[in-house]
Enzyme design. Structure first.
Site, PDB file in Angstrom:
ATOM      1  N   GLU A 461       0.809  -1.216   0.000  1.00  0.00           N
ATOM      2  CA  GLU A 461       0.000   0.000   0.000  1.00  0.00           C
ATOM      3  C   GLU A 461       0.850   1.278   0.000  1.00  0.00           C
ATOM      4  OE1 GLU A 461      -4.143  -1.574   1.916  1.00  0.00           O
ATOM      5  OE2 GLU A 461      -2.574  -1.031   3.343  1.00  0.00           O
ATOM      6  N   GLU A 528      -4.680  -9.952   0.123  1.00  0.00           N
ATOM      7  CA  GLU A 528      -5.533  -9.806   1.308  1.00  0.00           C
ATOM      8  C   GLU A 528      -6.971 -10.046   0.884  1.00  0.00           C
ATOM      9  OE1 GLU A 528      -4.979  -6.118   3.400  1.00  0.00           O
ATOM     10  OE2 GLU A 528      -2.780  -6.219   3.243  1.00  0.00           O
TER      11      GLU A 528
END
Length: 1023
Positions: A461, A528
């Protein structure tokens, strides 16, 4: 693979310690020794056997300690030999200072911890609040250094900026919190006792690269070691294996990096000595090698003996080698030639002491994962403790090894329009490339020899840009044997070559399937998924099914393994697990840290039984007279497992047999059931269990790997005899219905069943109700429901549950006798809060039989403009003395309509006080699905029995939904006064695609605007 790298990461010489440099992104390391493999060094084979090295001294223990809230308050000159620190505090190393009474733990997700406190630009370190931990200890060697020997110190983990002095002399600086920082102490070393002084800064310029979703700690949180380096020293070891296309011949290649004058002897146990190829490579051929995989994690023992010029052994290095090949062929990832499916989890280093985790805790984690059929771990979002990788090698777990990088807060600013893409960090700014490469190489060199590590990851991220592309290229340059992963390309697709794998997060399974219809150039994973926050993990089977249906979709990694929570005690002395804000920190992100499939203390959450079932390497389908066994293993057939077939009637085993199978990997076979059903009428469960025949390193013999059940009914059971119709007493304000052993009193003014007494006594009988039963449409919002705004959207159903009123009229309730039952029917008006919906109506009919059995039917036709209700059923409140639940249904753990995998249909028992699953924040929990009957009783067996012809859902808790919703922690729940029983047609599934907007899948919700009808029964029991 090459181990070539600079001997140190010097940036420039410096005088101790210029605090202004904390805000210099270019000052990320000074005088750190080059990173190397995590091999252990012993002086002899005997030491290796005992795992006690005379060349390595642990500095773990008690250090002298000083705390300052910012650099301005840090002690000056403390590193000098003559500075007296005897009055300083003591502190344990390893450990976070925040877990030992200094500063406070702070949980933030995307926010930077200083946000709103100081105005900072990326790269600037906070000044007002930036805790400085100053440590001092004394170190020495048993014997003085011989000529040519050296001494170094290794800090295996320090958050976040590490400054080191020895005997007052400046040694160096490092800022990569999660990989070893090693410094040469020799120039400052003297015989006898030496003063080692350290300062750890919580925030530096590099903290902008460490905005992971975790608690913010600081200090020396991993072990510290003093290393004695002989004249000839094995600095680094790089091991690769090369396999023939038929996998029947392997070449083990070793590239040792020897410092000083000496020679080497390398031996692969059971195979022979390796040959020096003269180009820095040593090799040996292994015929018919045993290959390493998560299913069969075979390891060869490799030893390296380091000899000094006289021929004496000065170092003995044992390590292991896993022979395997991992590659991408035709857009599919293959392990030893077979398509791999990752049944994975993300894992933080986190336990009851924060990120200071012991080897014992690491092994317990690995064993827990293996026993629940997890086969892969992503280290989120930094390299985990080194011992984890060795344990994954030994027990068999695949690893995506992720470097220490996340800049989520700055990426979030781009999404909010506060920054441009050009201002992304690390982005394209060349200032950030050297520290990124530093972090990448630190991880790669430490972990390169672990066969469990299949993939390098560039971090998490942090958007995209040329810097990350350069990191990816560095990985491939240093190690061409492994692919590179980076999910951020999904959000910044300018440089797709950054990643070899298409990776996304929290994409719905249907969307993944649609994407892959057109994009077939790379393998696809969800790094994820299944955000397991609170009561979650619903409909995950859709992802697992897709992984076995779509060749390019190769699995997913649950977010995440364990709750990040802090053990706290409230003002009344009650212990609880705290989350963001509970330590008084701000900013914080509340309970967003509670995403584990296990709690912080590793107690399993109910979702774990679903994880084990969904990730099982065998799928069992039981049908009429036969069962089908599907083997999802890649290399292991079913003949190594015991297949046990059982027949059970209401939880009691009535027959058992075993079946010999030989299902090849990735194949299915059908076998006849070896048992026949009894002729006695009733419902039977046929269960087929797959169990370990022999013990492994991670589970005992008999451990169950997978199971399947089939339900069969033998007809002919007589209907229960309910006796003659009961007596009806039509009073002015009440309607009494009584039989031989019971009395039910329905109130005309109280709006429902006021009293139900079963087992008549001189004082009127045993009262089984504490209040009037009510139709119920509400439950305490789950974390996922809060995430998508359920309290706001569905608040009308909370109002309807709390404030329904009997419809005015003399005929409400109505009374009639139907089929030997007295039927009392109430009509309720519901304040649904919608102008379009107006006032809704709900009917509840009580059909009372002569033996005291009451069949309850609740009906509702909601207006089409109303949202679907969170649940549809009834709420009954009884005495807290009725604290034992026995049920015939799914169990033993909590189940939900969209999370029933892994549950067994059987008879289960529990204490009512234990049924509200202790998620970090109290919420709807404790549900049971598929319930045929249940009893709620006291210690003597008195209480209520509930039943349903069509299996129902059932909640039995010590608190009402309103009480649960009003509590921030379980210690905040009020003292237990009642037992609250909530039978239901259906409760909304818990969902879990994500926790910030993804709603429950439509098939697991009540239909909106359609007629709903639910029937169940209850009756008193005396024993």
């Amino acid at each position: 693979m090459t181990s070539e790298s600079p001997r140190s990461h010097d940036t420039s010489p410096t005088t101790p310690l210029d605090m202004a440099r904390l805000s210099d992104p270019g000052w990320f390391a000074e005088s750190t020794l080059a990173p190397h493999s995590d091999h252990r060094v012993f002086a002899s084979a005997d030491e290796a056997q005992l795992q006690q090295s005379s060349l390595v001294t642990s500095l773990d223990g008690v250090w002298k300690f000083h705390y300052a809230k910012n650099p301005a308050g840090a002690p000056s000159g403390f590193q000098a030999s003559g500075y007296d620190t005897s009055s300083w505090d003591d502190i344990a190393v390893p450990g976070h200072i925040q877990m030992q009474g200094y500063d406070r733990p702070q949980y933030v997700n995307t926010q930077y911890p200083w946000d709103g406190h100081e105005t900072l630009e990326p790269g600037q370190a906070p000044q007002r609040f930036n805790p400085v931990a100053s440590y001092v200890t004394e170190v020495s060697l048993d014997e003085p250094l011989a000529p040519g020997e050296r001494v170094s110190v290794t800090f295996h983990g320090a958050e976040s900026g590490l400054a080191v002095w020895l005997n007052g002399q400046w040694i160096g600086w490092s800022t990569d919190s999660f990989t070893p920082s090693e410094f040469d102490l020799t120039p400052a070393w003297h015989e006898g006792t030496n003063k080692l002084a350290v300062q750890v800064f919580k925030f530096t310029s590099q903290s902008w690269l460490e905005d992971q979703d975790f608690y913010r700690f600081s200090g020396l949180f991993r072990s510290v070691e003093l290393n004695r380096r002989p004249v000839a020293h094995l600095r680094d070891l790089a091991v690769t294996t090369e396999l023939s296309d038929s996998f029947d011949r392997a070449t083990v290649v070793v590239r040792p990096d020897l410092e000083g004058e000496g020679s080497l002897v390398l031996t692969l146990e059971g195979v022979g000595e390796l040959t020096d190829q003269g180009d820095g490579r040593w090799s040996i051929v292994v015929e018919q090698p045993q290959l390493w995989s998560a299913e069969r994690p075979h390891l060869y023992d490799l030893t390296v003996q380091v000899l000094d010029p006289s021929g004496a052994v000065v170092e003995y290095v044992p390590t292991t080698v896993g022979v395997r090949r991992f590659e991408i062929v035709d857009a599919q990832m293959l392990i030893n030639g077979q398509r791999i499916v990752f049944n994975g989890v993300n894992r933080h280093d986190f336990g009851l002491d924060g990120r200071a985790v012991s080897r014992e805790q690491l092994e317990a984690d690995v064993l827990l994962l293996k026993r629940n059929n997890v086969n892969a771990v992503r280290t989120s979002h930094y390299p985990n403790t080194s011992a984890l990788y060795e344990l994954c090698d030994r027990h068999g777990l695949y690893v995506i090894d992720e470097m220490n990088l996340e800049t989520h807060g700055l990426w979030d600013d781009i999404n909010r329009g506060g920054r441009t893409i050009e201002q992304a960090v690390p982005g394209d700014d060349p200032l950030w490339l050297p520290p990124l490469k530093f972090r990448a190489e630190n991880m790669l060199q430490r972990d390169k020899n672990h066969p469990s590590v299949l993939i390098w990851s560039c971090g998490n991220e942090s958007f995209g840009g040329s810097n990350l592309l350069q990191v990816s290229r560095l990985f491939k340059e240093l190690d061409p044997t492994r692919p590179v992963h980076y999910e951020g390309v999904h959000w910044d697709p300018r440089l797709p070559e950054t990643t070899d794998i298409t990776s996304q997060m929290y994409t719905p399974a249907a969307t993944v399937e649609e994407y892959l219809k057109e994009h077939r150039e790379k393998p696809f994973i969800l790094c994820e998924y299944a955000h397991s926050m609170g009561n979650s993990f619903g409909a995950v089977d859709k992802y697992v099914d897709l992984a076995w249906r779509e060749p390019l979709f190769q699995g997913s990694f649950i977010w995440d393994f364990a709750d990040q929570a802090i053990a706290l005690t409230d003002r009344h002395g009650k212990e609880f697990f705290g989350y963001g804000g509970d330590c008084g920190e701000a900013p914080h992100d509340s309970d967003f840290s509670g995403n584990g499939i296990v709690f912080a203390d590793r107690t399993p959450k109910p979702a774990l039984q679903a994880v084990k079932a969904l990730y099982a390497p065998f799928v069992v389908e039981v049908s009429e007279g036969e069962f089908t066994l599907t083997n999802r293993n890649l290399f292991v057939d079913s003949s190594q497992f015991d297949i046990v077939v059982s027949v059970l009637r209401e939880g009691r085993e009535v027959a058992r047999a075993t079946v010999v199978t030989a299902v090849a990997p990735l194949q299915s076979e059908t076998y006849p059931l070896p048992l026949e059903l009894p002729r006695v009428p009733g419902e039977y469960v046929v269960e087929v269990s797959v169990r370990l025949r022999q013990a492994t390193g991670w589970a005992e013999a008999g451990h169950e790997i997978a199971f399947g059940q089939g339900v069969r009914t033998v007809d002919g059971a007589p209907a229960p005899r309910r006796g003659d119709a009961p007596e009806v007493v039509a009073g002015i304000h009440n309607i009494g219905v009584r039989g031989k052993h019971f009395l039910a009193l329905f109130s005309r003014i109280g709006g429902g069943l006021l009293s139900y007494r079963y087992g008549l006594t001189p004082d009127g009988g045993h009262e089984l109700l504490d209040s009037v039963p009510r139709p119920n449409f509400w439950h305490a919002p789950t974390s996922n429901e809060r995430g998508w705004g359920m309290p706001f959207r569905d608040g009308c159903w909370k109002l309807a549950s709390s404030h329904a009123r009997p419809k005015a009229g003399l005929d409400n309730p109505s009374v009639e006798v139907v089929d030997d039952r007295a039927v009392v029917t109430y009509v309720y008006e519901l304040p649904l809060g919608s102008a379009a919906a107006g006032v809704g109506e709900c009917t509840v009919a009580y059909a009372v039989a002569g033996d005291g059995h009451i069949r309850v039917t609740v009906e509702l036709t909601p207006h089409a403009d109303l949202p679907d209700a969170p649940e549809f059923g009834m709420q009954l409140t009884t005495s807290a003395d009725f604290d034992r639940l026995t049920w015939y249904g799914d169990g033993p753990d909590e189940t939900q309509v969209d999370r029933r995998q892994g549950a067994r249909l059987g008879v289960h028992r529990a204490k009512v006080a234990d049924l509200l699953t202790p998620y970090l924040r109290p919420q709807e929990a404790g549900n049971r699905t598929g319930v045929r009957w249940a009893t709620v009783t006291d210690v003597h067996g008195r209480g209520l029995r509930l039943d349903a012809e069509v299996p129902m859902e059932l909640s039995v808790l010590p608190w009402t939904p309103a009480q649960i919703e009003a509590s921030d922690h379980h210690v905040d729940l009020p003292p237990i006064q009642h037992t609250v029983i909530r039978p239901a047609l259906k409760r909304r599934g818990v969902a879990g695609d994500d926790s910030w907007g993804a709603m429950t899948h439509p098939e697991y919700r009540l239909p909106a605007g359609e007629r709903l009808s639910f029937t169940f029964g209850f009756q008193g029991v005396l024993r």
